[in-house]
Write a protein that holds these residues in place. Structure first.
Motif, PDB file in Angstrom:
ATOM      1  N   ASP A  69       0.849  -1.202   0.000  1.00  0.00           N
ATOM      2  CA  ASP A  69       0.000   0.000   0.000  1.00  0.00           C
ATOM      3  C   ASP A  69       0.883   1.251   0.000  1.00  0.00           C
ATOM      4  OD1 ASP A  69      -1.794   2.003   0.365  1.00  0.00           O
ATOM      5  OD2 ASP A  69      -2.345   1.436   2.432  1.00  0.00           O
ATOM      6  N   PRO A  70       0.856   2.021  -1.085  1.00  0.00           N
ATOM      7  CA  PRO A  70       1.709   3.213  -1.130  1.00  0.00           C
ATOM      8  C   PRO A  70       1.423   4.175   0.016  1.00  0.00           C
ATOM      9  CG  PRO A  70       0.510   2.926  -3.220  1.00  0.00           C
ATOM     10  CD  PRO A  70       0.050   1.849  -2.291  1.00  0.00           C
ATOM     11  N   LEU A  71       0.163   4.240   0.465  1.00  0.00           N
ATOM     12  CA  LEU A  71      -0.178   5.191   1.522  1.00  0.00           C
ATOM     13  C   LEU A  71       0.560   4.889   2.828  1.00  0.00           C
ATOM     14  CD1 LEU A  71      -4.002   5.673   0.897  1.00  0.00           C
ATOM     15  CD2 LEU A  71      -2.136   7.226   0.316  1.00  0.00           C
ATOM     16  N   ALA A  72       0.981   3.632   2.974  1.00  0.00           N
ATOM     17  CA  ALA A  72       1.725   3.252   4.184  1.00  0.00           C
ATOM     18  C   ALA A  72       3.038   4.034   4.268  1.00  0.00           C
ATOM     19  CB  ALA A  72       2.010   1.749   4.173  1.00  0.00           C
ATOM     20  N   LEU A  73       3.556   4.460   3.112  1.00  0.00           N
ATOM     21  CA  LEU A  73       4.855   5.157   3.119  1.00  0.00           C
ATOM     22  C   LEU A  73       4.775   6.491   3.866  1.00  0.00           C
ATOM     23  CD1 LEU A  73       6.085   4.512  -0.542  1.00  0.00           C
ATOM     24  CD2 LEU A  73       6.523   3.154   1.517  1.00  0.00           C
ATOM     25  N   ALA A  74       3.566   7.094   3.846  1.00  0.00           N
ATOM     26  CA  ALA A  74       3.403   8.398   4.515  1.00  0.00           C
ATOM     27  C   ALA A  74       3.576   8.262   6.018  1.00  0.00           C
ATOM     28  CB  ALA A  74       2.030   8.987   4.194  1.00  0.00           C
ATOM     29  N   GLY A  75       3.433   7.034   6.531  1.00  0.00           N
ATOM     30  CA  GLY A  75       3.571   6.811   7.978  1.00  0.00           C
ATOM     31  C   GLY A  75       4.907   6.193   8.352  1.00  0.00           C
ATOM     32  N   CYS A  76       5.760   5.920   7.364  1.00  0.00           N
ATOM     33  CA  CYS A  76       7.054   5.275   7.661  1.00  0.00           C
ATOM     34  C   CYS A  76       8.016   6.254   8.325  1.00  0.00           C
ATOM     35  CB  CYS A  76       7.718   4.810   6.368  1.00  0.00           C
ATOM     36  SG  CYS A  76       7.038   3.322   5.685  1.00  0.00           S
ATOM     37  N   GLU A  89      -5.568  10.211  -8.289  1.00  0.00           N
ATOM     38  CA  GLU A  89      -6.211  10.071  -6.968  1.00  0.00           C
ATOM     39  C   GLU A  89      -5.270   9.543  -5.890  1.00  0.00           C
ATOM     40  OE1 GLU A  89      -8.846  11.596  -6.663  1.00  0.00           O
ATOM     41  OE2 GLU A  89      -9.284  11.788  -8.806  1.00  0.00           O
ATOM     42  N   LEU A  90      -4.716   8.355  -6.148  1.00  0.00           N
ATOM     43  CA  LEU A  90      -3.862   7.736  -5.134  1.00  0.00           C
ATOM     44  C   LEU A  90      -2.611   8.583  -4.903  1.00  0.00           C
ATOM     45  CD1 LEU A  90      -3.521   5.355  -3.261  1.00  0.00           C
ATOM     46  CD2 LEU A  90      -2.487   4.057  -5.141  1.00  0.00           C
ATOM     47  N   ALA A  91      -2.066   9.115  -5.997  1.00  0.00           N
ATOM     48  CA  ALA A  91      -0.852   9.940  -5.876  1.00  0.00           C
ATOM     49  C   ALA A  91      -1.148  11.168  -5.016  1.00  0.00           C
ATOM     50  CB  ALA A  91      -0.370  10.348  -7.258  1.00  0.00           C
ATOM     51  N   GLN A  92      -2.292  11.796  -5.252  1.00  0.00           N
ATOM     52  CA  GLN A  92      -2.655  12.987  -4.457  1.00  0.00           C
ATOM     53  C   GLN A  92      -2.785  12.622  -2.979  1.00  0.00           C
ATOM     54  OE1 GLN A  92      -5.767  15.593  -5.898  1.00  0.00           O
ATOM     55  NE2 GLN A  92      -6.363  16.135  -3.836  1.00  0.00           N
ATOM     56  N   SER A  93      -3.471  11.490  -2.715  1.00  0.00           N
ATOM     57  CA  SER A  93      -3.651  11.083  -1.304  1.00  0.00           C
ATOM     58  C   SER A  93      -2.297  10.879  -0.642  1.00  0.00           C
ATOM     59  CB  SER A  93      -4.452   9.781  -1.208  1.00  0.00           C
ATOM     60  OG  SER A  93      -5.693   9.957  -1.840  1.00  0.00           O
ATOM     61  N   LEU A  94      -1.378  10.227  -1.343  1.00  0.00           N
ATOM     62  CA  LEU A  94      -0.067   9.961  -0.756  1.00  0.00           C
ATOM     63  C   LEU A  94       0.700  11.260  -0.516  1.00  0.00           C
ATOM     64  CD1 LEU A  94       2.306   8.196   0.111  1.00  0.00           C
ATOM     65  CD2 LEU A  94       2.951   7.984  -2.293  1.00  0.00           C
TER      66      LEU A  94
END
Ligand code: HSE
Length: 437
Positions: A69-76, A89-94
């Protein structure tokens, strides 16, 4: 061990290990020593997201934690998230999540920045992290850096570039081999330049995204992608490319941003460029950008606008700036809140010269009727070429006109095509004259 090697590393997460993502990891590993020295500390990729874990990748991935899940990277636990997924969409969220979490973001996503720039740049301004996007415009050419930093003293009057390598390749093939657009496009697809769906490249949308960002930095305006006029290549025939060459021009896919007295010109279209101008000889899939500053005059930047390592080169340049603490909180080179709304000149008021290819009956007085229409609209004929009829009774004419507003060219064309001897087969392209032409 050098002092730089001992410093705390800049920890990086890469979203997307496709061609460019692999290039980033590979170049960081291959040039680790010199990049560490230049950055003042190591740059370490510690996490990445992938769509398919079992795919073989051409880069070292030891010590890289893989996520689905790419979004997980924002919490790494990282300093920077590098967004290389593309899409909106996904890129913007990340990107928004990473910025909200105080991380810096490096992205190559021109569509996201051009179409959702208001949201993304505002988020960057609020964040304690920075946003950098050198790789989003013309791949390996450091054109954002040139505009934001090297030319910071200048009032920028124009940015004119070949910002799409696929389109440049197609037009080069047409010129070199005399082939039709469809055949040149098929070659571009076979060689991996063009996507299976080539719309973004050949319709000028990709270049319009890049032009949006260049114009924002150059003129201090908010990203205005919706106001960029774009026109594709598919109407150009092999004979247009040949006739242009006989007249002393090359057809190039230009992206043009100009500051005028009454508004900005923002347009992407195939354009005739005189052979003597540097951009005319930038061929194949190369990109080039010509920037006109009031103090410096014209500067031209040429290089690879796409590809794994050229694009990685730009991504890593941003990472090195971040490692050195050299990226300001103003991704567009000035406070986002201070950007102007920008007035774009209506296309009808844009001034340029025209290339006109016409098929007409081969009869006495035809030329006189055409030039009479042009004269009536105060458009002068600068050059004219008539080919001997290849089929009985029909001739091809190629005309280069003087500079006039677009609306007058359109009216002239409408009247010429309404003449009884004019055939429906025609091409009209714009001609760009540079100061030194
Ligand atoms: N597809 C683009 C080009 C590169 O052909 O130049 C990425 O924007």
């Amino acid at each position: 061990m050098s002092a730089a090697q001992d410093k705390a590393p800049l920890k990086v997460a890469v979203a997307g290990l496709g061609t460019v993502g692999q290039g980033v990891v590979r170049v960081l590993a291959r040039n680790a020593e010199l990049i560490t020295r230049r950055a003042g500390r190591p740059i370490r990729v510690v996490a990445a997201s992938v769509r398919n874990r079992s795919r073989t990748r051409d880069c070292p991935l030891e010590g890289v934690e893989l996520h689905d899940d790419p979004l997980a990277l924002a919490g790494c636990d990282v300093d920077v998230v590098v967004e290389l997924m593309g899409g909106l969409e996904l890129a913007q969220s990340l990107v928004l999540a990473a910025l909200e979490n105080g991380k810096s973001v490096v992205t190559a996503n021109k569509a996201l920045l051009a179409e959702r720039g208001d949201v993304v740049f505002a988020a960057a301004e609020k964040s304690s992290g920075a946003l950098a996007f050198e790789a989003a415009v013309c791949g390996g050419i450091p054109v954002i850096k040139a505009l934001r930093e090297g030319l910071v003293a200048n009032r920028i009057d124009a940015v004119i570039g070949i910002c799409n390598g696929t389109s440049n390749f197609i037009l080069t093939e047409m010129a070199r081999k005399g082939v039709a657009f469809a055949d040149a496009l098929a070659d571009a697809q076979r060689l991996g330049y063009a996507e299976a769906d080539p719309t973004f490249d050949v319709e000028g949308i990709d270049a319009a995204h890049k032009l949006t960002l260049l114009a924002s930095i150059a003129f201090g305006v908010r990203p205005m992608f919706a106001s960029v006029y774009h026109e594709g290549l598919s109407r150009i025939q092999a004979r247009d490319v040949q006739l242009a060459q006989e007249l002393g021009y090359r057809i190039k896919p230009l992206a043009i941003a100009k500051r005028g007295a009454t508004g900005l010109e923002l347009r992407v279209h195939p354009t005739l460029v005189r052979n003597s101008h540097l951009l005319a000889s930038v061929d194949d899939s190369l990109n080039a950008v010509s920037i006109f500053g009031d103090a410096v005059g014209q500067t031209v930047y040429i290089g690879r606008g796409a590809g794994s390592e050229p694009t990685a080169s730009a991504v890593i340049a941003d990472l090195v700036d971040l490692a050195r603490g050299q990226i300001s909180g103003d991704p567009l080179g000035q406070p986002v809140g201070g950007l102007h709304a920008g007035t774009v000149l209506p296309l009808g008021e844009v001034r340029s010269a025209s290339y006109l290819r016409l098929r007409v009956d081969d009869a006495p007085g035809v030329l006189r009727s055409i030039t009479a229409i042009l004269a009536e609209l105060d458009i002068s004929v600068e050059a004219i070429l008539q080919k001997e009829p290849r089929e009985a009774g029909a001739a091809t004419l190629a005309i280069i006109t003087s500079v006039a507003p677009e609306a007058r060219h359109a009216k002239a064309l409408e009247q010429v095509l309404a003449l009884p001897f004019a055939h429906a087969d025609y091409t009209r392209l714009r001609v760009e004259h540079f100061d030194e032409d």
